[in-house]
Design a protein around this motif. Sequence first.
Motif, mmCIF file in Angstrom:
data_model
loop_
_atom_site.group_PDB
_atom_site.id
_atom_site.type_symbol
_atom_site.label_atom_id
_atom_site.label_comp_id
_atom_site.label_asym_id
_atom_site.label_seq_id
_atom_site.Cartn_x
_atom_site.Cartn_y
_atom_site.Cartn_z
ATOM 1 N N HIS A 60 8.862 6.197 -0.498
ATOM 2 C CA HIS A 60 8.201 6.638 -1.730
ATOM 3 C C HIS A 60 8.518 5.750 -2.930
ATOM 4 O O HIS A 60 8.246 6.134 -4.073
ATOM 5 C CB HIS A 60 8.581 8.086 -2.028
ATOM 6 C CG HIS A 60 8.030 9.055 -1.030
ATOM 7 N ND1 HIS A 60 6.818 9.704 -1.188
ATOM 8 C CD2 HIS A 60 8.503 9.462 0.178
ATOM 9 C CE1 HIS A 60 6.586 10.483 -0.150
ATOM 10 N NE2 HIS A 60 7.592 10.347 0.703
ATOM 11 N N ASP A 114 0.853 -1.186 0.000
ATOM 12 C CA ASP A 114 0.000 0.000 0.000
ATOM 13 C C ASP A 114 0.889 1.236 0.000
ATOM 14 O O ASP A 114 1.529 1.551 1.006
ATOM 15 C CB ASP A 114 -0.904 -0.020 1.232
ATOM 16 C CG ASP A 114 -1.883 1.143 1.276
ATOM 17 O OD1 ASP A 114 -1.692 2.120 0.533
ATOM 18 O OD2 ASP A 114 -2.839 1.075 2.074
ATOM 19 N N SER A 115 0.929 1.941 -1.115
ATOM 20 C CA SER A 115 1.814 3.102 -1.218
ATOM 21 C C SER A 115 1.454 4.198 -0.233
ATOM 22 O O SER A 115 2.340 4.903 0.277
ATOM 23 C CB SER A 115 1.784 3.658 -2.649
ATOM 24 O OG SER A 115 2.466 2.792 -3.535
ATOM 25 N N THR A 116 0.170 4.351 0.058
ATOM 26 C CA THR A 116 -0.240 5.371 1.026
ATOM 27 C C THR A 116 0.353 5.082 2.388
ATOM 28 O O THR A 116 0.884 5.968 3.064
ATOM 29 C CB THR A 116 -1.777 5.432 1.121
ATOM 30 O OG1 THR A 116 -2.315 5.758 -0.160
ATOM 31 C CG2 THR A 116 -2.217 6.472 2.145
ATOM 32 N N GLU A 117 0.289 3.824 2.801
ATOM 33 C CA GLU A 117 0.862 3.421 4.083
ATOM 34 C C GLU A 117 2.377 3.585 4.062
ATOM 35 O O GLU A 117 2.977 4.048 5.035
ATOM 36 C CB GLU A 117 0.479 1.966 4.388
ATOM 37 C CG GLU A 117 1.147 1.369 5.603
ATOM 38 C CD GLU A 117 0.481 1.753 6.918
ATOM 39 O OE1 GLU A 117 0.855 1.188 7.951
ATOM 40 O OE2 GLU A 117 -0.399 2.626 6.902
ATOM 41 N N ARG A 139 4.188 5.674 2.271
ATOM 42 C CA ARG A 139 4.548 7.102 2.308
ATOM 43 C C ARG A 139 4.374 7.674 3.705
ATOM 44 O O ARG A 139 5.078 8.613 4.094
ATOM 45 C CB ARG A 139 3.707 7.883 1.306
ATOM 46 C CG ARG A 139 4.075 7.599 -0.159
ATOM 47 C CD ARG A 139 3.467 8.630 -1.089
ATOM 48 N NE ARG A 139 2.007 8.600 -1.065
ATOM 49 C CZ ARG A 139 1.269 7.850 -1.874
ATOM 50 N NH1 ARG A 139 1.840 7.065 -2.780
ATOM 51 N NH2 ARG A 139 -0.061 7.886 -1.796
ATOM 52 N N ARG A 140 3.456 7.116 4.466
ATOM 53 C CA ARG A 140 3.251 7.563 5.840
ATOM 54 C C ARG A 140 4.521 7.368 6.665
ATOM 55 O O ARG A 140 4.775 8.100 7.620
ATOM 56 C CB ARG A 140 2.083 6.779 6.440
ATOM 57 C CG ARG A 140 1.563 7.309 7.761
ATOM 58 C CD ARG A 140 0.331 6.515 8.181
ATOM 59 N NE ARG A 140 -0.815 6.820 7.345
ATOM 60 C CZ ARG A 140 -1.644 5.901 6.831
ATOM 61 N NH1 ARG A 140 -1.428 4.625 7.056
ATOM 62 N NH2 ARG A 140 -2.671 6.270 6.094
#
Length: 402
Positions: free
Chosen positions: A138, A128-131, A133-134
Amino acid sequence: MTVHLHWFLPTGGDGRTLVDRHAYTDGGITRSRVTPVSGVRAPDIEYLAQIAKAAEQLGFEAVLTPTGTWCEDAWLTTVALAQHTERLKFLVAFRPGVISPVLAAQMAATYQRITRGRLLLNVVTGGDSTEQRRFGDHLDHDRRYARTDEFLSVVRGVWSGQPYDFRGEHYQVDGGLTALPPDPLPEIFFGGSSPAAGPVAARHTDVYLTWGEPPEQVKQKIDWIRGLAEAEGRTVRFGIRLHTISRDSAAEAWTTANRLLDDLDPDTIAAAQEALGRSESVGQQRMLALHGGSRDKLEISPNLWAGVGLVRGGAGTALVGSHADVADRIEEYHALGVEHFVLSGYPHLEEAYWFGEGVIPDLAQRGLLPRIPASPLTGGPAANGRPASAPGGAPLLVAGGR
């Protein structure tokens, strides 16, 4: 070949519902609620210690601890729980993209000495890229797996006890060293269903983990990874991640599954499916394809229920049935080459006992476990899913009336 049974530590909170804790609380860390939900349990050390002690007492070899935003840190939590247990191992999940491989190797070595060899490692590349990046990561999906490949090369290199140099795209290490290597070396568990994941598993993994797909799909994965590993001159063992709902009768188990399903309203399912559908994880997409977001036909294979995956990311299937039914399915996966079973259930404390007192004795009688776990009350073997002192087992000792 016997099976290795592992349980799960719900470090993001627990309860009598399938909806992830953070969907309606602040991750389950406090007992305040954003919306009314019954039976939510915070993942405080007292509750997690209950689960860990139960798992140890019932005969589980290890417990898996997750990683991510909505749960407590796996390293810190499990090393604390090691002080509450004696033999139980901890399958610590962590993401290689947010920690130095040399530091991770050193942490593992320290952990092994503190716990006297009770560490297993679950390397989670992240889908999960969103996770990601958190946590400041990146990289895209395939580059994350390429970095994991380098990460595990460095970890194993510095565990040699000699200065180790490495030059890669993601890591450059000069004289990397773990002065006191871990003893024993922790086994490395790893999962991934994408073409980018397979070669990493083949080169580095001790145990390749898959989520609970139907047996034929699991066989295809095993054949895929086994072939890649043979090309690398290696042997990889296999594990599976499943939930369980095991009861004295199949009817009772399916009633429990249906009750969990009744707790889910259409809006909750739709919101979860929309969020999960954005995942880059091939394994997650395979989980979603098992049910298609529909409540209909959730028994996708005998005793394999996809209802969990309607609202939960990651492992989305459960073995549902009588203790014998669940043991049958474990035996079926085992015949395909699966040795490690990483299990869980809602709530985790109660389900550990249902499985431990019901299924484990059955597996032992089938020769899939080295021994039948002793009853904590009598020291004798468990039978018929109950401790020997329970009704249906040996007679209870009654006081003489004085």
